[in-house]
Design an enzyme around this catalytic site. Structure first.
Site, PDB file in Angstrom:
ATOM      1  N   HIS A 286     -11.318  -7.056  13.108  1.00  0.00           N
ATOM      2  CA  HIS A 286     -10.675  -7.889  14.137  1.00  0.00           C
ATOM      3  C   HIS A 286     -10.245  -9.204  13.472  1.00  0.00           C
ATOM      4  CE1 HIS A 286      -9.647  -9.332  18.030  1.00  0.00           C
ATOM      5  NE2 HIS A 286     -10.835  -9.519  18.580  1.00  0.00           N
ATOM      6  N   HIS A 325      -2.702  -1.446  13.711  1.00  0.00           N
ATOM      7  CA  HIS A 325      -3.126  -2.060  14.964  1.00  0.00           C
ATOM      8  C   HIS A 325      -3.312  -0.971  16.004  1.00  0.00           C
ATOM      9  CE1 HIS A 325      -3.201  -4.864  18.324  1.00  0.00           C
ATOM     10  NE2 HIS A 325      -3.471  -5.784  17.420  1.00  0.00           N
ATOM     11  N   ASP A 381      -2.727 -10.730  10.848  1.00  0.00           N
ATOM     12  CA  ASP A 381      -3.625 -11.236   9.818  1.00  0.00           C
ATOM     13  C   ASP A 381      -3.099 -11.085   8.397  1.00  0.00           C
ATOM     14  OD1 ASP A 381      -5.670 -12.172  11.455  1.00  0.00           O
ATOM     15  OD2 ASP A 381      -6.363 -10.140  11.824  1.00  0.00           O
TER      16      ASP A 381
HETATM   17  N1  ACO Z   1      -5.075   0.963   5.845  1.00  0.00           N
HETATM   18  C1  ACO Z   1      -5.024   2.291   5.613  1.00  0.00           C
HETATM   19  N2  ACO Z   1      -5.064   3.244   6.551  1.00  0.00           N
HETATM   20  C2  ACO Z   1      -5.153   2.816   7.822  1.00  0.00           C
HETATM   21  C3  ACO Z   1      -5.205   1.447   8.155  1.00  0.00           C
HETATM   22  C4  ACO Z   1      -5.155   0.507   7.105  1.00  0.00           C
HETATM   23  N3  ACO Z   1      -5.191  -0.803   7.340  1.00  0.00           N
HETATM   24  N4  ACO Z   1      -5.307   1.307   9.500  1.00  0.00           N
HETATM   25  C5  ACO Z   1      -5.323   2.547   9.994  1.00  0.00           C
HETATM   26  N5  ACO Z   1      -5.233   3.460   8.983  1.00  0.00           N
HETATM   27  C6  ACO Z   1      -5.159   4.935   9.128  1.00  0.00           C
HETATM   28  C7  ACO Z   1      -6.516   5.484   9.508  1.00  0.00           C
HETATM   29  O1  ACO Z   1      -7.279   5.813   8.375  1.00  0.00           O
HETATM   30  C8  ACO Z   1      -6.120   6.705  10.321  1.00  0.00           C
HETATM   31  O2  ACO Z   1      -5.705   7.709   9.412  1.00  0.00           O
HETATM   32  P1  ACO Z   1      -6.023   9.266   9.738  1.00  0.00           P
HETATM   33  O3  ACO Z   1      -5.233   9.566  10.984  1.00  0.00           O
HETATM   34  O4  ACO Z   1      -5.585   9.995   8.528  1.00  0.00           O
HETATM   35  O5  ACO Z   1      -7.509   9.339   9.988  1.00  0.00           O
HETATM   36  C9  ACO Z   1      -4.859   6.243  11.071  1.00  0.00           C
HETATM   37  O6  ACO Z   1      -4.291   5.208  10.224  1.00  0.00           O
HETATM   38  C10 ACO Z   1      -5.136   5.679  12.456  1.00  0.00           C
HETATM   39  O7  ACO Z   1      -6.063   4.603  12.317  1.00  0.00           O
HETATM   40  P2  ACO Z   1      -7.270   4.310  13.276  1.00  0.00           P
HETATM   41  O8  ACO Z   1      -8.366   3.672  12.470  1.00  0.00           O
HETATM   42  O9  ACO Z   1      -7.601   5.528  14.068  1.00  0.00           O
HETATM   43  O10 ACO Z   1      -6.608   3.239  14.239  1.00  0.00           O
HETATM   44  P3  ACO Z   1      -7.373   2.267  15.211  1.00  0.00           P
HETATM   45  O11 ACO Z   1      -6.424   1.966  16.301  1.00  0.00           O
HETATM   46  O12 ACO Z   1      -8.712   2.791  15.578  1.00  0.00           O
HETATM   47  O13 ACO Z   1      -7.637   0.960  14.301  1.00  0.00           O
HETATM   48  C11 ACO Z   1      -7.401  -1.089  13.230  1.00  0.00           C
HETATM   49  C12 ACO Z   1      -6.887  -0.191  14.345  1.00  0.00           C
HETATM   50  C13 ACO Z   1      -8.905  -1.313  13.363  1.00  0.00           C
HETATM   51  C14 ACO Z   1      -6.717  -2.462  13.355  1.00  0.00           C
HETATM   52  C15 ACO Z   1      -7.072  -0.453  11.862  1.00  0.00           C
HETATM   53  O14 ACO Z   1      -5.668  -0.299  11.735  1.00  0.00           O
HETATM   54  C16 ACO Z   1      -7.614  -1.250  10.691  1.00  0.00           C
HETATM   55  O15 ACO Z   1      -8.778  -1.072  10.334  1.00  0.00           O
HETATM   56  N6  ACO Z   1      -6.795  -2.162  10.046  1.00  0.00           N
HETATM   57  C17 ACO Z   1      -7.280  -3.006   8.999  1.00  0.00           C
HETATM   58  C18 ACO Z   1      -8.038  -4.194   9.582  1.00  0.00           C
HETATM   59  C19 ACO Z   1      -7.124  -5.173  10.254  1.00  0.00           C
HETATM   60  O16 ACO Z   1      -6.095  -5.576   9.725  1.00  0.00           O
HETATM   61  N7  ACO Z   1      -7.551  -5.617  11.442  1.00  0.00           N
HETATM   62  C20 ACO Z   1      -6.841  -6.646  12.219  1.00  0.00           C
HETATM   63  C21 ACO Z   1      -6.239  -6.093  13.450  1.00  0.00           C
HETATM   64  S1  ACO Z   1      -5.325  -7.343  14.293  1.00  0.00           S
HETATM   65  C22 ACO Z   1      -6.546  -8.260  15.051  1.00  0.00           C
HETATM   66  O17 ACO Z   1      -7.574  -7.806  15.422  1.00  0.00           O
HETATM   67  C23 ACO Z   1      -6.267  -9.620  15.223  1.00  0.00           C
END
Ligand code: ACO
Length: 452
Positions: A286, A325, A381
């Protein structure tokens, strides 16, 4: 299923009396019975599923939705996001217009009151907030007790929770007057707590709030000012910080907003509920992602090493922090504005050497099938860390700089939850798959598993 909230046009269509019947018919193939569930605002009520039973003793059907992927937990009128179209609006106003024309304090008023303030209202609001920027001397002593290398987010969580012990009137959550007072206090004191936490980590004397400075200018003074010399915040940096604060002010039902609503639903005071929201924000998935994104850029080290890092991300060894996201499946509109602000800061402070690495990550990711298929774009971010670093903030302060402005959004969400007659204490159900009844064995009856 669309990941975004239903749009206004979708809602209008479903409200049209000449459109098809506003209901969903479900057939339970276990019993052959059909049920008609009303649809309101594009949703069925989960509790309407409870009538679907195998027999009268059955608890009834539930929906299973870990991490609330497709569950609306409230009706809100604060912030609207269309994640597919990359749209973000506060109380109907596009984020782009607010970032260009508003100020953080005006935007905070908008979030909390639903309308932009008149000149008199804004003056009054600003005066009240600057009047409440000072913190009790005992909070100072409390902050002094932290170890020199304590993370400022940990200090902030504790200090905000501790405020509840100073303001006993905060328990009066159904008094509009009390809520207003706690709101002035919280928005006013957050920059002071943040700055004192930072100064403590450096072993530097605290700089007290200066009510002649604007909201971001006062924060910069308390962070970077030195005693004896009048600190004059640079207008470009002050403006950049104010825009970043507007962009971070609210974001509908994210993890920390859901936390303040959930914790607040027990009717605890707003300081304790806000401390919980700050804790939720601290996590690297987050608000902690801005700090992690910068660590990642440091770790990559050079533009030449970006392809290898992307290969590791695709192999599932690591994540591209600041990308992806839950709601945005398009470019985060905040990231677009932030990129512009970044160049304004770099023009003044010199280009951040990590910028080229970030741009190369983005260039490769936006063309790569792995990211395109999963609709992974830079989020808020990805670039904020670069700006904060160029402005002279240490990495540990990045999530704190997120928490300060998000306070207005949290309080708007908290207040909306409290005043919503449909909201009760948050209490999800579970699907229990653990043991059925088994009977206690004395310690000598229990055997170690082979090889343990
Ligand atoms: N890098 C690489 N792969 C990713 C990333 C990433 N940053 N984010 C998602 N994926 C992939 C996942 O591995 C998943 O792949 P799969 O389908 O092969 O299993 C797919 O994309 C879907 O991702 P989920 O994790 O299911 O998406 P979710 O909606 O649960 O997560 C989140 C969203 C937590 C923001 C995620 O994208 C993430 O961890 N990003 C990195 C952390 C980040 O930047 N957080 C800030 C968010 S903005 C905020 O809170 C202010």
């Amino acid at each position: 299923m669309d990941s975004a909230s239903p749009s206004a046009t979708q809602l209008k269509k479903s409200d049209d009396p000449v459109a098809a019947r506003q209901s969903l018919t479900v057939t339970d193939n276990r019993t052959g019975k059909s049920y008609e569930l009303p649809i309101t605002n594009g949703a069925i009520r989960a509790s309407d599923l409870r009538q679907i039973k195998l027999d009268p003793a059955d608890f009834g059907m539930m929906s299973y939705d870990p991490s609330f992927n497709n569950t609306a937990s409230c009706i809100s009128r604060v912030t609207y996001i269309d994640g597919d179209a990359g749209i973000l609006r506060y109380r109907g106003y596009p984020i782009e217009e607010l970032a260009e024309k508003s100020t953080y304090l005006e935007t905070a008023y908008l979030l909390l009151h639903g309308e932009l303030p008149t000149a008199t209202q804004l003056k009054d609001w600003t005066n009240h907030i600057s009047h409440h920027t000072f913190i009790h001397e005992s909070i100072k002593k409390f902050l002094d007790g932290f170890h020199y290398d304590a993370h400022p987010m940990g200090m902030m969580i504790s200090a905000v929770a501790a405020l509840s012990t100073f303001y006993h009137d905060a328990k009066d959550i159904f008094s509009a007057e009390s809520r207003q007072l706690q709101t002035y206090r919280m928005i006013g004191k957050m920059p002071t707590i943040a700055a004192f936490s930072y100064r403590h980590s450096l072993g530097m004397p605290f700089v007290y709030p200066d009510s002649e400075l604007g909201y971001p200018g006062n924060l910069l003074n308390m962070l970077f000012g030195t005693t004896g010399v009048r600190y004059r915040p640079n207008p470009t940096l002050e403006h950049a910080l104010d825009v970043l604060f507007i962009l971070h002010a609210d974001h509908e039902q994210n993890c920390s907003a859901n936390t303040i609503r959930g914790v607040g639903s027990s009717h605890v005071d707003p300081y304790s509920a806000t401390a919980a929201a700050i804790a939720a924000l601290y996590g690297p998935l987050h608000g902690g992602a801005n700090e992690e994104a910068l660590h990642m850029l440091h770790e990559i080290g050079s533009v030449q090493k970006v392809p290898d890092f992307i290969r590791r991300v695709k192999a599932g060894e690591t994540k591209l922090m600041g990308f992806g996201h839950r709601v945005y499946k398009n470019y985060d509109p905040r990231a677009r504005i932030i990129k512009r602000v970044a160049y304004e800061v770099f023009d003044l402070m010199g280009k951040n050497p990590l910028l080229e690495i970030a741009l190369e990550c983005e260039r490769i990711a936006l063309e790569d099938d792995y990211f395109v298929k999963r609709k992974l774009y830079p989020n808020v971010d990805f670039y904020t860390g670069l700006i904060y670093q160029s402005m002279g903030f240490p990495m540990s302060m990045f999530p704190v700089l997120f928490a300060i402005p998000r306070t207005s959004g949290w309080l708007a969400q908290w207040q909306e939850m409290l005043l919503d007659p449909e909201q009760k204490i948050a209490r999800p159900r579970q699907i229990y798959l653990g043991y059925d009844t088994r009977h206690y064995q004395t310690i000598d009856q229990r055997k170690d598993a082979p090889g343990a």
